[in-house]
Design an enzyme around this catalytic site. Structure first.
Site, mmCIF file in Angstrom:
data_model
loop_
_atom_site.group_PDB
_atom_site.id
_atom_site.type_symbol
_atom_site.label_atom_id
_atom_site.label_comp_id
_atom_site.label_asym_id
_atom_site.label_seq_id
_atom_site.Cartn_x
_atom_site.Cartn_y
_atom_site.Cartn_z
ATOM 1 C CB ALA A 88 -0.916 0.017 1.234
ATOM 2 C CD1 TRP A 132 -7.084 3.771 13.281
ATOM 3 C CD2 TRP A 132 -6.956 4.038 15.495
ATOM 4 N NE1 TRP A 132 -7.771 4.913 13.612
ATOM 5 C CE2 TRP A 132 -7.718 5.105 14.965
ATOM 6 C CE3 TRP A 132 -6.754 3.989 16.869
ATOM 7 C CZ2 TRP A 132 -8.257 6.105 15.751
ATOM 8 C CZ3 TRP A 132 -7.301 4.986 17.666
ATOM 9 C CH2 TRP A 132 -8.034 6.029 17.104
ATOM 10 C CE1 TYR A 134 -3.739 4.314 2.994
ATOM 11 C CE2 TYR A 134 -5.482 4.843 4.554
ATOM 12 C CZ TYR A 134 -4.568 3.947 4.046
ATOM 13 O OH TYR A 134 -4.477 2.679 4.574
#
Ligand SMILES: NC(=O)c1ccc[n+]([C@@H]2O[C@H](COP(=O)([O-])OP(=O)(O)OC[C@H]3O[C@@H](n4cnc5c(N)ncnc54)[C@H](OP(=O)(O)O)[C@@H]3O)[C@@H](O)[C@H]2O)c1
Length: 295
Positions: free
Chosen positions: A64, A155, A130
């Site tokens: 990513a 997270w 994002y």
């Protein structure tokens, strides 16, 4: 012929990728990891070459563009890695007949002001580039490969790559007062636990040859804000640091970060528990282990 016991991980050099490779794979499964230098997912040629060389039975995408603030100034670069990259992988998986597990994010949500955990059926509304790029990646994966599982998580933290815990520990060591935002609520998720769960998911898919394809949420079970997370990190860190520390709750405007973060992006993870029996455990023991390790 694809090797049905072989899992190919793209983005193997990142936080989740490293945890996947460090995890003990379920019995009988072989895990191969390719870091960016070995396979750039934005190149369809490199993806095709990797697929031809390894002939996996299943692919996991842990690659990513994860720099949330960086994506604001480089939206095209974020789209290349988070949207075109997954599309390349999904197309290659479809052609090879290999199921595709793609990782996405809670940051596809947040724009709607919701304050209960998000369901997979809730309409995404990203607040930053994002999130926009990850959402586009999800759409392209769904269109290119029907045998996909998109797993949204949130997270991530762990010991193997830099994350919120590393930052907090640095600040806790060097300062007497730190400011942490209390207006961002989410589900911290240990990358190691997520990696184990993803490998169990992959094992189930490979064993059954079929699955309830689609989009799922999988994150840690505690819904907290970042200030509370910092307090929990400090509760562990103070065992090793002989000092006083004040943690001050502040609003996000204090840091003026380039990217807006969701005020609330907790994920409801009931669906993956119901369909696959997967749920992440209370991560407080894992947090204690990581903080001890990072001393
Ligand atoms: N971290 C979080 O808090 C969080 C939260 C929710 C969802 N997620 C999702 O979880 C997944 C894993 O995230 P992570 O935290 O492990 O991210 P990470 O630590 O940034 O790892 C991503 C990896 O992808 C690699 N990569 C970048 N561009 C690539 C390309 N073109 N081809 C191949 N590899 C490339 C990176 O290599 P370089 O280091 O060389 O750039 C890095 O090793 C991602 O899908 C992310 O969106 C993460």
């Amino acid at each position: 012929m694809a090797k049905q016991n072989k899992i190919l991980v793209f983005g193997a050099g990142g936080m989740l990728g490293r945890e996947l490779l460090a995890a003990a794979p379920p019995p009988g499964l072989e895990l191969i990891g390719l870091a960016r230098a070995q396979a750039d997912i934005t190149s369809a040629e490199q993806v095709a070459r990797a697929m031809a060389e390894h002939r996996p039975g299943l692919v996991i995408n842990a690659a990513a563009f994860s720099n949330v603030d960086g994506a604001e100034s480089e939206p095209q670069a974020a789209l290349a890695v988070n949207a075109q990259g997954p599309q390349n992988l999904a197309k290659a998986c479809h052609e090879a007949g290999a199921p595709f597990i793609h990782i996405s994010t809670d940051y596809v949500f947040g724009g709607g002001g919701q304050t209960r955990p998000y369901l997979e059926s809730d309409p995404p509304m990203p607040l930053n580039q994002y999130g926009v790029s990850k959402l586009r990646g999800e759409e392209l994966v769904r269109a290119a490969c029907s045998r996909h599982l998109i797993v949204r998580t949130s997270w991530l933290f762990g010991a193997l790559a830099r994350n919120f815990i590393h930052l907090m520990l640095e600040l806790m060591r060097s300062r007497s007062t730190i400011k942490v935002v209390d207006d961002q609520v989410g589900c911290p998720t240990p990358a190691a636990d997520l990696a184990q769960a993803l490998l169990r998911l992959a094992a189930m898919v490979l064993e059954q040859g079929d699955a309830a394809w689609g989009t799922y949420h999988l994150g840690g079970p505690l819904v907290i804000n970042r200030y509370q997370f910092a307090q929990m990190i400090w509760a562990e860190a103070r065992k090793y640091l002989n000092k006083d520390l004040t943690i001050e709750p502040v609003g996000s405007e204090v840091f003026a970060a380039p990217a807006k973060r969701p005020a609330y992006s907790a994920l409801d993870c009931a669906k993956i528990k119901q369909r696959f029996g997967l749920a992440l455990a209370d991560w407080r023991p894992e947090l204690a282990r990581i903080v001890k390790l990072l001393q």
